[in-house]
Design an enzyme around this catalytic site. Structure first.
Site, PDB file in Angstrom:
ATOM      1  N   HIS A 225       0.865  -1.188   0.000  1.00 51.86           N
ATOM      2  CA  HIS A 225       0.000   0.000   0.000  1.00 51.86           C
ATOM      3  C   HIS A 225       0.901   1.238   0.000  1.00 51.86           C
ATOM      4  O   HIS A 225       1.681   1.418  -0.926  1.00 51.86           O
ATOM      5  CB  HIS A 225      -0.949  -0.093   1.216  1.00 51.86           C
ATOM      6  CG  HIS A 225      -2.009   0.962   1.310  1.00 51.86           C
ATOM      7  ND1 HIS A 225      -2.394   1.763   0.270  1.00 51.86           N
ATOM      8  CD2 HIS A 225      -2.790   1.334   2.359  1.00 51.86           C
ATOM      9  CE1 HIS A 225      -3.368   2.580   0.667  1.00 51.86           C
ATOM     10  NE2 HIS A 225      -3.618   2.342   1.939  1.00 51.86           N
ATOM     11  N   HIS A 264      -2.579  -2.405  -9.673  1.00 48.20           N
ATOM     12  CA  HIS A 264      -3.557  -1.781  -8.767  1.00 48.20           C
ATOM     13  C   HIS A 264      -4.785  -2.674  -8.688  1.00 48.20           C
ATOM     14  O   HIS A 264      -5.184  -3.286  -9.676  1.00 48.20           O
ATOM     15  CB  HIS A 264      -3.968  -0.396  -9.296  1.00 48.20           C
ATOM     16  CG  HIS A 264      -4.569   0.474  -8.238  1.00 48.20           C
ATOM     17  ND1 HIS A 264      -5.888   0.404  -7.891  1.00 48.20           N
ATOM     18  CD2 HIS A 264      -4.011   1.404  -7.433  1.00 48.20           C
ATOM     19  CE1 HIS A 264      -6.125   1.274  -6.928  1.00 48.20           C
ATOM     20  NE2 HIS A 264      -5.007   1.888  -6.620  1.00 48.20           N
ATOM     21  N   ASP A 318       2.411   5.363  -6.816  1.00 51.51           N
ATOM     22  CA  ASP A 318       3.676   5.269  -6.066  1.00 51.51           C
ATOM     23  C   ASP A 318       4.911   5.194  -6.953  1.00 51.51           C
ATOM     24  O   ASP A 318       6.028   5.195  -6.424  1.00 51.51           O
ATOM     25  CB  ASP A 318       3.624   4.036  -5.154  1.00 51.51           C
ATOM     26  CG  ASP A 318       2.618   4.238  -4.036  1.00 51.51           C
ATOM     27  OD1 ASP A 318       1.740   3.385  -3.864  1.00 51.51           O
ATOM     28  OD2 ASP A 318       2.686   5.293  -3.378  1.00 51.51           O
TER      29      ASP A 318
HETATM   30  C1  SDX Z   1      -1.536   2.136  -3.378  1.00 49.29           C
HETATM   31  O1  SDX Z   1      -6.231   0.710  -3.074  1.00 49.29           O
HETATM   32  C2  SDX Z   1      -5.769   1.859  -3.385  1.00 49.29           C
HETATM   33  O2  SDX Z   1      -6.438   2.693  -3.929  1.00 49.29           O
HETATM   34  C3  SDX Z   1      -4.315   2.069  -3.036  1.00 49.29           C
HETATM   35  C4  SDX Z   1      -3.711   3.386  -3.485  1.00 49.29           C
HETATM   36  C5  SDX Z   1      -4.332   4.567  -2.753  1.00 49.29           C
HETATM   37  O3  SDX Z   1      -4.259   5.693  -3.272  1.00 49.29           O
HETATM   38  O4  SDX Z   1      -4.778   4.368  -1.614  1.00 49.29           O
HETATM   39  O5  SDX Z   1      -3.854   3.559  -4.879  1.00 49.29           O
HETATM   40  C6  SDX Z   1      -2.215   3.437  -3.142  1.00 49.29           C
HETATM   41  O6  SDX Z   1      -1.430   1.359  -2.463  1.00 49.29           O
HETATM   42  C7  SDX Z   1      -1.094   1.786  -4.774  1.00 49.29           C
HETATM   43  C8  SDX Z   1      -0.470   0.352  -4.869  1.00 49.29           C
HETATM   44  C9  SDX Z   1       0.942   0.398  -4.304  1.00 49.29           C
HETATM   45  N1  SDX Z   1       1.473  -0.977  -4.193  1.00 49.29           N
HETATM   46  C10 SDX Z   1       2.414  -1.398  -5.084  1.00 49.29           C
HETATM   47  O7  SDX Z   1       2.836  -0.733  -6.033  1.00 49.29           O
HETATM   48  C11 SDX Z   1       2.921  -2.797  -4.773  1.00 49.29           C
HETATM   49  C12 SDX Z   1       3.089  -3.593  -6.064  1.00 49.29           C
HETATM   50  N2  SDX Z   1       1.743  -3.887  -6.590  1.00 49.29           N
HETATM   51  C13 SDX Z   1       1.184  -5.183  -6.341  1.00 49.29           C
HETATM   52  O8  SDX Z   1       1.498  -5.715  -5.090  1.00 49.29           O
HETATM   53  C14 SDX Z   1      -0.298  -5.252  -6.714  1.00 49.29           C
HETATM   54  O9  SDX Z   1      -0.423  -4.727  -7.969  1.00 49.29           O
HETATM   55  C15 SDX Z   1      -1.340  -4.636  -5.792  1.00 49.29           C
HETATM   56  C16 SDX Z   1      -1.246  -5.134  -4.395  1.00 49.29           C
HETATM   57  C17 SDX Z   1      -1.217  -3.144  -5.806  1.00 49.29           C
HETATM   58  C18 SDX Z   1      -2.714  -5.008  -6.340  1.00 49.29           C
HETATM   59  O10 SDX Z   1      -2.695  -6.357  -6.401  1.00 49.29           O
HETATM   60  P1  SDX Z   1      -3.948  -7.295  -6.591  1.00 49.29           P
HETATM   61  O11 SDX Z   1      -5.133  -6.571  -7.106  1.00 49.29           O
HETATM   62  O12 SDX Z   1      -4.129  -8.058  -5.332  1.00 49.29           O
HETATM   63  O13 SDX Z   1      -3.419  -8.155  -7.763  1.00 49.29           O
HETATM   64  P2  SDX Z   1      -2.572  -9.464  -7.601  1.00 49.29           P
HETATM   65  O14 SDX Z   1      -1.477  -9.290  -6.597  1.00 49.29           O
HETATM   66  O15 SDX Z   1      -3.532 -10.568  -7.409  1.00 49.29           O
HETATM   67  O16 SDX Z   1      -1.851  -9.580  -9.047  1.00 49.29           O
HETATM   68  C19 SDX Z   1      -2.553 -10.107 -10.173  1.00 49.29           C
HETATM   69  C20 SDX Z   1      -1.444 -10.631 -11.086  1.00 49.29           C
HETATM   70  C21 SDX Z   1      -0.491 -11.587 -10.364  1.00 49.29           C
HETATM   71  O17 SDX Z   1       0.065 -12.446 -11.354  1.00 49.29           O
HETATM   72  P3  SDX Z   1      -0.553 -13.955 -11.493  1.00 49.29           P
HETATM   73  O18 SDX Z   1      -0.405 -14.603 -10.121  1.00 49.29           O
HETATM   74  O19 SDX Z   1      -2.000 -13.745 -11.913  1.00 49.29           O
HETATM   75  O20 SDX Z   1       0.329 -14.596 -12.562  1.00 49.29           O
HETATM   76  O21 SDX Z   1      -0.625  -9.526 -11.509  1.00 49.29           O
HETATM   77  C22 SDX Z   1       0.696  -9.705 -10.997  1.00 49.29           C
HETATM   78  C23 SDX Z   1       0.609 -10.708  -9.868  1.00 49.29           C
HETATM   79  O22 SDX Z   1       1.843 -11.366  -9.724  1.00 49.29           O
HETATM   80  N3  SDX Z   1       1.137  -8.412 -10.475  1.00 49.29           N
HETATM   81  C24 SDX Z   1       2.398  -7.969 -10.531  1.00 49.29           C
HETATM   82  C25 SDX Z   1       2.368  -6.699  -9.917  1.00 49.29           C
HETATM   83  N4  SDX Z   1       1.111  -6.407  -9.524  1.00 49.29           N
HETATM   84  C26 SDX Z   1       0.352  -7.478  -9.870  1.00 49.29           C
HETATM   85  N5  SDX Z   1       3.529  -8.531 -11.017  1.00 49.29           N
HETATM   86  C27 SDX Z   1       4.657  -7.796 -10.888  1.00 49.29           C
HETATM   87  N6  SDX Z   1       4.714  -6.576 -10.317  1.00 49.29           N
HETATM   88  C28 SDX Z   1       3.593  -5.992  -9.835  1.00 49.29           C
HETATM   89  N7  SDX Z   1       3.650  -4.789  -9.272  1.00 49.29           N
END
Ligand code: SDX
Length: 383
Positions: A225, A264, A318
């Protein structure tokens, strides 16, 4: 047989579950649009101050001049704290992350406020205003404590300018104020994100606003997050230059590692906030003459979109915010406290909105354990 909640839908991480109604903000994940009370974020970022946007989130309309003056007077009525708290912040920033100091600072202020035993709407609103009024100085003091400096007190009434002045001990340039104020507006509110949800869960028990904000800070700290901005910058610095991007990102994805600042839960297109921050990161790169970090980021973005764009993975808020904050002189460990400096407005507004039609948050869980009943064996007879 367990009482039947077994046929209810189970959504891991509450993905896709609508947990509240709101008029405050809307995240359009398909069209990449962010709206605060009907206004496009781009227009607010371009033309408003952070106080105007906070007023809009709280009260549903942009303030006129007298509304704004009164609101700023309320925020500044009691906007500093004593040196004792600064000593506590110094202790807290010696070993742990500055977000722990922020969580402690809010709890400390809550402990001093006799109002924090109340839960009526008027008391919750006054606690929120009092806490927001102190927030620029609290986060600036954590910045000073973390970097081994003494606290600075400024009488500047503007939320953005006071924070920058108390952080660096000098008047910020107009450009620095414009960039930082835009970043604060972009981070103010974002639907039912984890930290906002945490604040609403706390307030739904009729706990106090300080406790709700403490819960939110605890949630924002995590790298999935709010903590992603700091880790995204660390990755860019580790990659070092644009020419290394493809190899390093490729290796990380091979190992199923997450690239911080991408993806996201709601946006499956480019985060509109990232677009604006990317523009400022580019301007600051030109301004400071240091463009390596920005060029590396642009290349990482290209590589990530080519590999994962079809899966709806694009830069989020971010990814470029860290370059902006670093160019303004902030240590990466302060990036997430700066996120909180803005998001307190969304936490406060949504918690107050929820209280108008409160309902204790109490979801259920799918029991997958032993059905039983298992015969009880006293301790002395257990093998
Ligand atoms: C913020 O909710 C909000 O609005 C948050 C926010 C706000 O203003 O409050 O916008 C602020 O928190 C933004 C997000 C910051 N976090 C990151 O940048 C961390 C990296 N991102 C990931 O951890 C992920 O994208 C999340 C947690 C942000 C969202 O993840 P989801 O919806 O739970 O998706 P997921 O983890 O299930 O991923 C789906 C697929 C997976 O691959 P498969 O297992 O299907 O093969 O996409 C891949 C994931 O591995 N994936 C990524 C990735 N994000 C998703 N692969 C590599 N790098 C990434 N960043």
């Amino acid at each position: 047989m367990i009482a039947s909640n077994q046929n209810t839908e189970f959504a891991r991480g509450l993905e896709g579950v609508v947990a509240a109604e709101t008029r405050i903000g809307f995240v359009d994940g398909i069209n990449g649009r962010l709206v605060y009370r009907g206004y496009n974020i781009e227009e607010l970022a371009e033309s408003s101050t952070f106080e105007e946007v906070t007023y809009l989130l709280l009260y549903g309309k942009l303030p006129n001049k007298s509304d704004l003056a009164n609101f700023k007077n309320k925020l500044n009525a009691d906007n500093h704290f004593d040196d004792k708290l600064f000593r506590v912040l110094q202790d807290c920033t010696k070993g742990s992350h500055p977000m722990s100091a922020l969580r402690t600072g809010v709890s400390y202020l809550g402990g001093l406020d006799k109002n924090s035993n109340k839960s009526d709407l008027a008391s919750q609103e006054s606690m929120g205003l009092k806490l927001m009024g102190k927030f620029p100085s609290l986060v600036a003091a954590i910045n000073r404590a973390y970097s081994g400096h003494e606290m600075i007190k400024s009488n500047e009434p503007d939320y953005t300018v006071r924070f920058l002045e108390e952080s660096f001990g000098k008047k910020p340039s107009e450009f620095e104020v414009k960039v930082f104020r835009t970043a604060l507006i972009l981070h103010a509110d974002h639907g039912m994100n984890a930290s906002t949800f945490a604040s609403m869960v706390a307030i739904s028990t009729l706990s106090d606003m300080y406790s709700a904000v403490t819960a939110a800070i605890s949630s924002l700290k995590g790298p999935l997050h709010g903590g992603a901005n700091e880790q995204a910058l660390e990755l860019l610095e580790r990659i070092g230059s644009a020419k290394n991007a493809d190899k390093i990102v490729g290796e990380m994805l091979e190992k199923k590692e997450k690239i911080m600042g991408f993806g996201h839960r709601v946006y499956k297109v480019y985060d509109p906030r990232a677009k604006i921050l990317k523009g400022y990161a580019k301007d600051l790169a030109k301004h400071t003459g240091k463009s390596e970090l920005f060029e590396t980021a642009e290349e990482v973005e290209k590589v990530m979109i080519s590999k994962l764009g079809t899966k709806g993975i694009f830069p989020n808020v971010d990814f470029y915010s860290g370059i902006v904050y670093k160019s303004l002189g902030f240590d990466p460990k302060l990036f997430t406290p700066i996120f909180a400096l803005s998001r307190i407005s969304g936490w406060f507004a949504r918690s107050l909105e929820y209280l108008h039609d409160n309902r204790l948050f109490r979801p259920r869980s799918m029991y997958k354990g032993e059905v039983g009943p298992i015969k009880y064996v006293p301790l002395e007879d257990r093998k």
